[in-house]
Scaffold this motif. Structure first.
Motif, mmCIF file in Angstrom:
data_model
loop_
_atom_site.group_PDB
_atom_site.id
_atom_site.type_symbol
_atom_site.label_atom_id
_atom_site.label_comp_id
_atom_site.label_asym_id
_atom_site.label_seq_id
_atom_site.Cartn_x
_atom_site.Cartn_y
_atom_site.Cartn_z
ATOM 1 N N MET A 1 0.849 -1.201 0.000
ATOM 2 C CA MET A 1 0.000 0.000 0.000
ATOM 3 C C MET A 1 0.882 1.247 0.000
ATOM 4 S SD MET A 1 -3.040 1.085 2.655
ATOM 5 C CE MET A 1 -3.783 -0.541 2.519
ATOM 6 N N ARG A 2 0.455 2.254 -0.724
ATOM 7 C CA ARG A 2 1.262 3.463 -0.906
ATOM 8 C C ARG A 2 0.887 4.545 0.102
ATOM 9 N NH1 ARG A 2 2.425 5.054 -6.942
ATOM 10 N NH2 ARG A 2 3.582 3.119 -6.629
ATOM 11 N N GLY A 3 1.895 5.295 0.534
ATOM 12 C CA GLY A 3 1.659 6.423 1.428
ATOM 13 C C GLY A 3 2.508 7.607 1.029
ATOM 14 N N ILE A 4 2.106 8.787 1.475
ATOM 15 C CA ILE A 4 2.861 10.022 1.255
ATOM 16 C C ILE A 4 3.187 10.629 2.608
ATOM 17 C CG2 ILE A 4 2.866 12.335 0.227
ATOM 18 C CD1 ILE A 4 0.691 11.357 -1.708
ATOM 19 N N CYS A 56 2.699 5.875 9.188
ATOM 20 C CA CYS A 56 2.354 5.357 7.857
ATOM 21 C C CYS A 56 2.423 3.828 7.832
ATOM 22 C CB CYS A 56 3.311 5.922 6.804
ATOM 23 S SG CYS A 56 3.153 7.691 6.481
ATOM 24 N N VAL A 57 3.498 3.285 8.393
ATOM 25 C CA VAL A 57 3.692 1.835 8.377
ATOM 26 C C VAL A 57 2.599 1.134 9.175
ATOM 27 C CG1 VAL A 57 5.254 -0.046 9.056
ATOM 28 C CG2 VAL A 57 6.180 2.041 8.017
ATOM 29 N N THR A 62 3.511 0.180 2.539
ATOM 30 C CA THR A 62 4.697 -0.589 2.138
ATOM 31 C C THR A 62 5.555 0.204 1.156
ATOM 32 O OG1 THR A 62 3.373 -1.643 0.396
ATOM 33 C CG2 THR A 62 3.571 -2.818 2.494
ATOM 34 N N GLU A 63 5.031 1.335 0.680
ATOM 35 C CA GLU A 63 5.773 2.266 -0.173
ATOM 36 C C GLU A 63 5.462 3.686 0.319
ATOM 37 O OE1 GLU A 63 5.845 0.046 -4.515
ATOM 38 O OE2 GLU A 63 4.234 1.476 -4.080
ATOM 39 N N ILE A 64 6.514 4.463 0.569
ATOM 40 C CA ILE A 64 6.299 5.806 1.111
ATOM 41 C C ILE A 64 7.051 6.835 0.284
ATOM 42 C CG2 ILE A 64 6.545 7.320 3.117
ATOM 43 C CD1 ILE A 64 6.410 4.844 4.892
ATOM 44 N N MET A 91 14.629 0.399 10.387
ATOM 45 C CA MET A 91 13.525 -0.059 11.227
ATOM 46 C C MET A 91 12.513 -0.867 10.431
ATOM 47 S SD MET A 91 12.915 3.518 13.297
ATOM 48 C CE MET A 91 11.402 2.958 14.090
ATOM 49 N N TYR A 92 12.335 -0.493 9.154
ATOM 50 C CA TYR A 92 11.295 -1.109 8.322
ATOM 51 C C TYR A 92 11.898 -1.527 6.980
ATOM 52 C CZ TYR A 92 8.551 1.442 11.784
ATOM 53 O OH TYR A 92 8.055 1.937 12.957
ATOM 54 N N PRO A 93 12.709 -2.581 6.975
ATOM 55 C CA PRO A 93 13.396 -2.987 5.737
ATOM 56 C C PRO A 93 12.455 -3.450 4.627
ATOM 57 C CG PRO A 93 13.700 -4.615 7.486
ATOM 58 C CD PRO A 93 13.075 -3.415 8.123
ATOM 59 N N HIS A 94 11.221 -3.767 4.973
ATOM 60 C CA HIS A 94 10.274 -4.230 3.959
ATOM 61 C C HIS A 94 9.587 -3.071 3.221
ATOM 62 C CE1 HIS A 94 7.800 -3.302 7.454
ATOM 63 N NE2 HIS A 94 6.734 -3.285 6.678
ATOM 64 N N VAL A 95 9.852 -1.848 3.657
ATOM 65 C CA VAL A 95 9.177 -0.676 3.074
ATOM 66 C C VAL A 95 10.080 -0.003 2.043
ATOM 67 C CG1 VAL A 95 8.170 1.592 3.559
ATOM 68 C CG2 VAL A 95 7.837 -0.304 5.175
ATOM 69 N N ARG A 96 9.513 0.316 0.894
ATOM 70 C CA ARG A 96 10.237 1.077 -0.140
ATOM 71 C C ARG A 96 10.021 2.571 0.102
ATOM 72 N NH1 ARG A 96 8.207 0.305 -5.732
ATOM 73 N NH2 ARG A 96 10.066 1.491 -6.271
ATOM 74 N N PHE A 97 11.105 3.329 -0.076
ATOM 75 C CA PHE A 97 11.033 4.778 0.085
ATOM 76 C C PHE A 97 11.483 5.467 -1.204
ATOM 77 C CE2 PHE A 97 11.441 3.224 4.397
ATOM 78 C CZ PHE A 97 10.610 4.050 5.140
#
Length: 257
Positions: A1-4, A56-57, A62-64, A91-97
């Protein structure tokens, strides 16, 4: 899921923080398809950048897309925000930035500085004025200031572009901190020029202690000199800036494609 994640500077004056939040709430409407949109601050207020990323997480991001809500590129944009994002990556290696860029040099901002000067009393002209159309007035653009040469050189370029479209005879730029010319130096130089009317426009997004200090300085100068110093409004949450922020946000979202 995408976040800003929108990242603002933060202020000791709560009114300035409220203005930023109001601005961001309006900007969020441009991306209603993105379910998670949060605000973080570099300093002076909360949530911090890492805290906002955590928000957000926890909502499932999962994408910020990290968007700096800053006028110019300097240490905050180059170092402070990226360092906090790096902490979040650990902290959140599974999240794309993906990380964006400040507003920078945009025609909409040039127009907005001109608009603020007109609101302060300068006559309005369309297009680029010739010398005969220019008022015997000086415009002083006041930036926050930085030791970063990219930030200061960008404001000098912006100021020159403002002069091209604003009907004043002279224009000066000065800085509140960290570099020269200082505000005192800039105002004194403007006072030595031939123009009797001097418009001062703060090149800052929202209100804060800087506005209070400028107003005090100009009040004293109006009492001490035969010049008329007029303080215009800061840039604020104008629709033109909403469009610039939307443009920067889309650039970051595109990196996540």
């Amino acid at each position: 899921m995408r976040g800003i994640l929108y990242v603002g500077h933060g202020s000791r004056v709560e009114e300035g923080n409220r203005e930023l939040r109001t601005f961001i709430e309006k900007a969020k409407q441009q991306f209603s398809e993105v379910p998670i949109q949060e605000i973080g601050f570099i300093e002076l207020t909360s949530p911090t950048i890492v805290e906002a990323i955590t928000n957000c997480v926890e909502q499932g991001a999962t994408e910020i897309a990290v968007v700096p809500v800053l006028l110019l590129t300097a240490q905050h944009a180059k170092e402070d925000i990226p360092e906090e994002v790096e902490k979040a990556k650990e902290m959140y290696p599974h999240v794309r930035f993906a990380y964006g860029r400040p507003f920078g040099i945009e025609s909409a901002i040039i127009d907005l500085v001109k608009k603020r000067t007109e609101q302060a009393g300068l006559k309005k002209v369309n297009g680029r004025p010739n010398m005969e159309e220019r008022e015997a007035a000086t415009l002083v653009v006041v930036g926050r200031g930085s030791s970063d040469p990219d930030q200061t050189s960008d404001l000098f370029k912006i100021t020159r572009l403002v002069w091209e479209y604003t009907p004043v005879t002279d224009i000066e730029v000065c800085f509140i901190a960290a570099t020269h010319p200082t505000v005192d130096e800039g105002l004194m130089k403007a006072a030595r020029l031939a123009s009797d009317t001097i418009y001062v426009i703060p090149y800052i997004l929202f209100t804060g202690v800087l506005m209070n200090g400028l107003q005090k300085q100009l009040t004293e100068l109006n009492q001490q000199t035969d010049k008329t110093f007029i303080l215009g409004d800061y840039l604020g949450f104008d629709d033109q800036l909403i469009h610039v922020l939307a443009k920067r946000t889309k650039e970051v979202l595109d990196k996540l494609e």
